[in-house]
Write a protein that holds these residues in place. Structure first.
Motif, PDB file in Angstrom:
ATOM      1  N   VAL A  81      -5.875 -27.797   3.438  1.00 10.02           N
ATOM      2  CA  VAL A  81      -6.370 -28.413   2.205  1.00 10.02           C
ATOM      3  C   VAL A  81      -5.980 -29.894   2.186  1.00 10.02           C
ATOM      4  O   VAL A  81      -4.811 -30.247   2.383  1.00 10.02           O
ATOM      5  CB  VAL A  81      -5.801 -27.699   0.961  1.00 10.02           C
ATOM      6  CG1 VAL A  81      -6.144 -28.467  -0.313  1.00 10.02           C
ATOM      7  CG2 VAL A  81      -6.342 -26.279   0.881  1.00 10.02           C
ATOM      8  N   ALA A  82      -6.960 -30.754   1.955  1.00 14.79           N
ATOM      9  CA  ALA A  82      -6.693 -32.194   1.880  1.00 14.79           C
ATOM     10  C   ALA A  82      -6.128 -32.552   0.508  1.00 14.79           C
ATOM     11  O   ALA A  82      -6.469 -31.929  -0.503  1.00 14.79           O
ATOM     12  CB  ALA A  82      -7.970 -32.970   2.133  1.00 14.79           C
ATOM     13  N   PHE A  83      -5.250 -33.540   0.484  1.00 13.89           N
ATOM     14  CA  PHE A  83      -4.678 -33.993  -0.777  1.00 13.89           C
ATOM     15  C   PHE A  83      -4.656 -35.513  -0.829  1.00 13.89           C
ATOM     16  O   PHE A  83      -4.745 -36.201   0.198  1.00 13.89           O
ATOM     17  CB  PHE A  83      -3.256 -33.446  -0.969  1.00 13.89           C
ATOM     18  CG  PHE A  83      -2.232 -34.075  -0.060  1.00 13.89           C
ATOM     19  CD1 PHE A  83      -1.562 -35.244  -0.430  1.00 13.89           C
ATOM     20  CD2 PHE A  83      -1.922 -33.512   1.165  1.00 13.89           C
ATOM     21  CE1 PHE A  83      -0.619 -35.834   0.400  1.00 13.89           C
ATOM     22  CE2 PHE A  83      -0.980 -34.091   2.008  1.00 13.89           C
ATOM     23  CZ  PHE A  83      -0.335 -35.253   1.624  1.00 13.89           C
ATOM     24  N   THR A  84      -4.509 -36.022  -2.048  1.00 14.24           N
ATOM     25  CA  THR A  84      -4.298 -37.448  -2.284  1.00 14.24           C
ATOM     26  C   THR A  84      -3.085 -37.593  -3.180  1.00 14.24           C
ATOM     27  O   THR A  84      -2.881 -36.786  -4.093  1.00 14.24           O
ATOM     28  CB  THR A  84      -5.522 -38.095  -2.952  1.00 14.24           C
ATOM     29  OG1 THR A  84      -6.653 -37.945  -2.100  1.00 14.24           O
ATOM     30  CG2 THR A  84      -5.289 -39.576  -3.225  1.00 14.24           C
ATOM     31  N   LYS A  85      -2.265 -38.602  -2.923  1.00 15.82           N
ATOM     32  CA  LYS A  85      -1.116 -38.893  -3.786  1.00 15.82           C
ATOM     33  C   LYS A  85      -1.446 -40.135  -4.610  1.00 15.82           C
ATOM     34  O   LYS A  85      -1.950 -41.130  -4.081  1.00 15.82           O
ATOM     35  CB  LYS A  85       0.129 -39.142  -2.937  1.00 15.82           C
ATOM     36  CG  LYS A  85       1.412 -39.481  -3.709  1.00 15.82           C
ATOM     37  CD  LYS A  85       1.980 -38.282  -4.436  1.00 15.82           C
ATOM     38  CE  LYS A  85       3.240 -38.658  -5.219  1.00 15.82           C
ATOM     39  NZ  LYS A  85       4.397 -38.963  -4.366  1.00 15.82           N
ATOM     40  N   GLY A  86      -1.201 -40.065  -5.923  1.00 10.07           N
ATOM     41  CA  GLY A  86      -1.468 -41.202  -6.785  1.00 10.07           C
ATOM     42  C   GLY A  86      -0.498 -41.258  -7.945  1.00 10.07           C
ATOM     43  O   GLY A  86       0.281 -40.319  -8.177  1.00 10.07           O
ATOM     44  N   HIS A  87      -0.538 -42.373  -8.689  1.00  7.01           N
ATOM     45  CA  HIS A  87       0.351 -42.492  -9.844  1.00  7.01           C
ATOM     46  C   HIS A  87      -0.254 -43.419 -10.897  1.00  7.01           C
ATOM     47  O   HIS A  87      -1.104 -44.265 -10.601  1.00  7.01           O
ATOM     48  CB  HIS A  87       1.733 -43.001  -9.420  1.00  7.01           C
ATOM     49  CG  HIS A  87       1.782 -44.476  -9.103  1.00  7.01           C
ATOM     50  ND1 HIS A  87       2.049 -45.442 -10.044  1.00  7.01           N
ATOM     51  CD2 HIS A  87       1.582 -45.138  -7.939  1.00  7.01           C
ATOM     52  CE1 HIS A  87       2.026 -46.637  -9.490  1.00  7.01           C
ATOM     53  NE2 HIS A  87       1.742 -46.483  -8.211  1.00  7.01           N
ATOM     54  N   GLY A  88       0.218 -43.241 -12.114  1.00  7.39           N
ATOM     55  CA  GLY A  88      -0.093 -44.136 -13.220  1.00  7.39           C
ATOM     56  C   GLY A  88       1.210 -44.590 -13.838  1.00  7.39           C
ATOM     57  O   GLY A  88       1.943 -43.768 -14.403  1.00  7.39           O
ATOM     58  N   THR A  89       1.586 -45.853 -13.678  1.00  6.75           N
ATOM     59  CA  THR A  89       2.879 -46.401 -14.096  1.00  6.75           C
ATOM     60  C   THR A  89       4.047 -45.529 -13.651  1.00  6.75           C
ATOM     61  O   THR A  89       4.988 -45.272 -14.399  1.00  6.75           O
ATOM     62  CB  THR A  89       2.940 -46.653 -15.624  1.00  6.75           C
ATOM     63  OG1 THR A  89       2.604 -45.456 -16.334  1.00  6.75           O
ATOM     64  CG2 THR A  89       2.000 -47.768 -16.025  1.00  6.75           C
ATOM     65  N   GLY A  90       3.977 -45.058 -12.401  1.00  7.74           N
ATOM     66  CA  GLY A  90       5.079 -44.299 -11.827  1.00  7.74           C
ATOM     67  C   GLY A  90       5.050 -42.817 -12.104  1.00  7.74           C
ATOM     68  O   GLY A  90       5.817 -42.065 -11.489  1.00  7.74           O
ATOM     69  N   ASN A  91       4.213 -42.354 -13.000  1.00 11.43           N
ATOM     70  CA  ASN A  91       4.007 -40.929 -13.261  1.00 11.43           C
ATOM     71  C   ASN A  91       3.106 -40.431 -12.131  1.00 11.43           C
ATOM     72  O   ASN A  91       1.925 -40.766 -12.081  1.00 11.43           O
ATOM     73  CB  ASN A  91       3.338 -40.774 -14.614  1.00 11.43           C
ATOM     74  CG  ASN A  91       3.442 -39.404 -15.231  1.00 11.43           C
ATOM     75  OD1 ASN A  91       2.844 -39.159 -16.278  1.00 11.43           O
ATOM     76  ND2 ASN A  91       4.163 -38.475 -14.636  1.00 11.43           N
TER      77      ASN A  91
END
Length: 314
Positions: A19-29
């Motif tokens: 399964v492919a994934f992406t890592k992301g954040h919004g102001t560190g969350n």
């Protein structure tokens, strides 16, 4: 967007292999995001906690599955009211528990859809996103996204109207329990006002604060310090830390920022501004109160969304 080369990451049970994934954040969350176009991907709570583990997994405050709304009963129900809400944000806390909504998460969710070509959204345009907290309308801007988070409300309206607080919160580092106000943003929040930055810094959030009365499904707890002056150039200013249920302390919480602004605005009384600047450990988000299409007062949350890596689960 900064995207690192794909990597194989052994973090989850073999049922998720490939399964492919992406890592992301919004102001560190931060979040691990997976796209499930067919609605066939089943992710158990222990798999979520394994993926979100910061020592043995990828590490995140939560996992978001992007799935077409038509594949979920909750999504199909929302499509009847807004057929344009084609994508559903299936959000899980880091411990695997299901959550209604995440204000930072929905911005990152939309940024993933836009960046991968699954959603066309020009600057100034809006999109409807289905969530367990209802449909959220997201607008793209040059520096991020703004989300109409819907109406806010008191959890205990009669008590709040009579006393301006409705509960007590105990936390390590605070000598005595502090009065607090419970706000619902579709998910529960308990907001504690502190007197000065030193108190905020001294509050230890390694363990969950104790809230009395205890909400049935738990609550996120925000500790806020109003700035001095509270209002600058017509904008209210608050500094905040948050303990998220099922996660622990996080660098930011979108719905928590909205709840913190709502509580502080209520305490400030008549003349309090509509626009607020909320400083969190991970950065700054904007909160604005406005009339909603349903005749109720809504809250909009604005801030950045960043994708930092892609990979494949082993």
């Amino acid at each position: 967007m900064t995207t690192q080369p794909d990597a194989l990451v052994s973090t989850a049970p073999t049922a998720l292999a490939g399964v492919a994934f992406t890592k992301g954040h919004g102001t560190g969350n931060d979040f691990v995001l997976v796209t499930d176009r067919t609605g066939s991907l089943e992710i158990a709570a222990d798999q979520v906690s394994a993926i979100c583990d910061r020592h043995r997994g990828i590490g995140a405050d939560g996992l978001i599955r992007a799935v077409p709304s038509r594949h979920l009963p909750e999504g199909r129900a929302l499509l009847r009211s807004d057929p344009s809400a084609e994508w559903f944000m299936d959000y899980r806390n880091a411990d695997g528990s299901v959550s209604e909504m995440c204000g930072n998460g929905v911005r990152v969710f939309v940024h993933l859809l836009v960046s991968t070509g699954l959603l066309a959204l020009a600057d100034g345009a809006t999109a409807s996103i289905a969530t367990r907290g209802g449909i959220k309308v997201v607008e793209r801007s040059a520096d991020g996204y703004s989300v109409d988070m819907g109406p806010w409300e008191f959890v205990y309206p009669d008590v709040a109207a009579a006393r301006a607080t409705d509960s007590l919160v105990e936390a390590s580092g605070l000598e005595v329990p502090r009065p607090a106000l419970s706000i619902s943003m579709g998910n529960p929040h308990t907001v504690v006002a502190l007197a000065e930055p030193a108190e905020l810094e001294a509050t230890r959030l390694f363990d969950a604060p104790v809230v009395q009365p205890a909400p049935v499904d738990g609550t996120n707890v925000e500790f806020v310090v109003p700035r001095d002056p509270l209002v600058h150039d017509g904008v209210g200013q608050v500094t905040m830390r948050v303990y998220e249920r099922g996660v622990g302390e996080t660098l930011s919480c979108g719905t928590g920022a909205c709840a913190a602004a709502a509580a502080t605005r209520f305490w400030a009384g008549a003349g309090a501004p509509l626009a607020w600047r909320i400083e969190v450990p991970g950065g700054v988000v904007g909160v604005r109160f406005h009339a909603g299409p349903d005749g109720r007062e809504h809250v909009s949350l604005s801030g950045p969304a960043v994708l930092v890596a892609t990979g494949t689960l082993l």
